[in-house]
Design an enzyme around this catalytic site. Structure first.
Site, PDB file in Angstrom:
ATOM      1  N   GLY A  12       0.792  -1.231   0.000  1.00  0.00           N
ATOM      2  CA  GLY A  12       0.000   0.000   0.000  1.00  0.00           C
ATOM      3  C   GLY A  12       0.822   1.277   0.000  1.00  0.00           C
ATOM      4  O   GLY A  12       0.297   2.344   0.326  1.00  0.00           O
ATOM      5  N   ASN A  14       1.938   3.029  -2.501  1.00  0.00           N
ATOM      6  CA  ASN A  14       1.390   4.008  -3.456  1.00  0.00           C
ATOM      7  C   ASN A  14       0.110   4.643  -2.917  1.00  0.00           C
ATOM      8  O   ASN A  14      -0.104   5.853  -3.067  1.00  0.00           O
ATOM      9  CB  ASN A  14       1.118   3.345  -4.810  1.00  0.00           C
ATOM     10  CG  ASN A  14       2.362   3.254  -5.663  1.00  0.00           C
ATOM     11  OD1 ASN A  14       2.857   4.266  -6.155  1.00  0.00           O
ATOM     12  ND2 ASN A  14       2.896   2.056  -5.823  1.00  0.00           N
ATOM     13  N   HIS A 109       2.206   0.549 -13.328  1.00  0.00           N
ATOM     14  CA  HIS A 109       2.904  -0.708 -13.606  1.00  0.00           C
ATOM     15  C   HIS A 109       4.403  -0.471 -13.413  1.00  0.00           C
ATOM     16  O   HIS A 109       4.928   0.539 -13.887  1.00  0.00           O
ATOM     17  CB  HIS A 109       2.606  -1.145 -15.042  1.00  0.00           C
ATOM     18  CG  HIS A 109       3.197  -2.471 -15.379  1.00  0.00           C
ATOM     19  ND1 HIS A 109       2.611  -3.658 -14.966  1.00  0.00           N
ATOM     20  CD2 HIS A 109       4.331  -2.811 -16.034  1.00  0.00           C
ATOM     21  CE1 HIS A 109       3.370  -4.665 -15.376  1.00  0.00           C
ATOM     22  NE2 HIS A 109       4.418  -4.184 -16.028  1.00  0.00           N
TER      23      HIS A 109
END
Ligand code: GAR
Length: 210
Positions: A12, A14, A109
């Site tokens: 978590g 980000n 990504h």
């Protein structure tokens, strides 16, 4: 003020970086909900600490796929988020959700797409594949989500140089660090209506300082 929903499965970091940018006033948005498939992940723990509502959608709670997908869609329709942010979410978003929220779902990504993307390319697998291929650089990509894994239109990319002493682990750390800068910047732009679509390609309009 845009309404945001975050999806996360893992540590978590980000999600935290995005939330910090909201708290500091950088991003004009509010996180209405965190969706996770993993009740024990760092993202859910952080949501608890930060007082962010969360819900778990996974196979053990909703064994039947159709019901699980319909539940996800229903929950999202109840919120009507302006943007759905995939932040280390390791499950495929059901087609019916992708179609209903067309151009409203973004993903980060940990590589320079279109290279090293698609099914099986997630988390450390990506960095290991990049190292195995002997690449000189990697990076992070933010893209819109369509029905195919990692194939939606690219919105932003940031590179990192791979040094001879790098390992998959050190590369992951480097990439994660730039993700924490790149993702909040893109979400900030979205919340300021600075994502422009032209010929079906998205572009971030930069702020011109006087
Ligand atoms: C990030 O590196 C993100 O790019 C990656 O998972 C990590 C999650 O870290 N996402 C994917 O691989 C999706 N295909 P976090 O949970 O600390 O934000």
């Amino acid at each position: 003020m845009k309404v945001l929903t975050v999806f996360a499965s893992g540590g978590g970091s980000n999600f935290k970086a995005i939330h910090h940018s909201i708290v500091s006033g950088e991003i004009h948005g509010e996180i209405a909900l965190l969706v996770s498939n993993n009740p024990n992940c760092g993202a859910v723990k952080y949501a608890d600490e930060a007082g962010i509502t969360h819900t778990i959608i996974n196979q053990s709670r909703y064994p039947e796929k159709k019901y699980r997908d319909d539940t996800m869609l229903e929950i999202l329709l109840g919120i009507e988020p302006d943007l759905i942010i995939l932040a280390g979410y390791m499950k495929k978003i059901p087609d019916k959700v992708v179609n209903r929220f067309n151009k409203k779902i973004v993903n980060i990504h940990p590589a320079l797409l279109p290279k090293f993307g698609g099914k099986g390319y997630y988390g450390m697998n990506v960095h290991q594949a990049v190292m195995n291929a002997g690449e000189e650089k990697s990076g992070a990509t933010v893209h819109f989500v369509n029905e195919e894994y990692d194939k939606g239109s690219i919105l932003a990319q940031e590179e990192v140089i791979i040094e001879p002493q790098d390992t998959a682990k050190s590369l992951a750390e480097k990439v994660l660090k730039i993700e924490h800068e790149l993702y909040p910047q893109v979400i900030k732009a979205y919340c300021e209506d600075r994502i422009i679509w032209k010929n079906n390609q998205p572009k971030i309009e930069e702020v011109i300082e006087n």
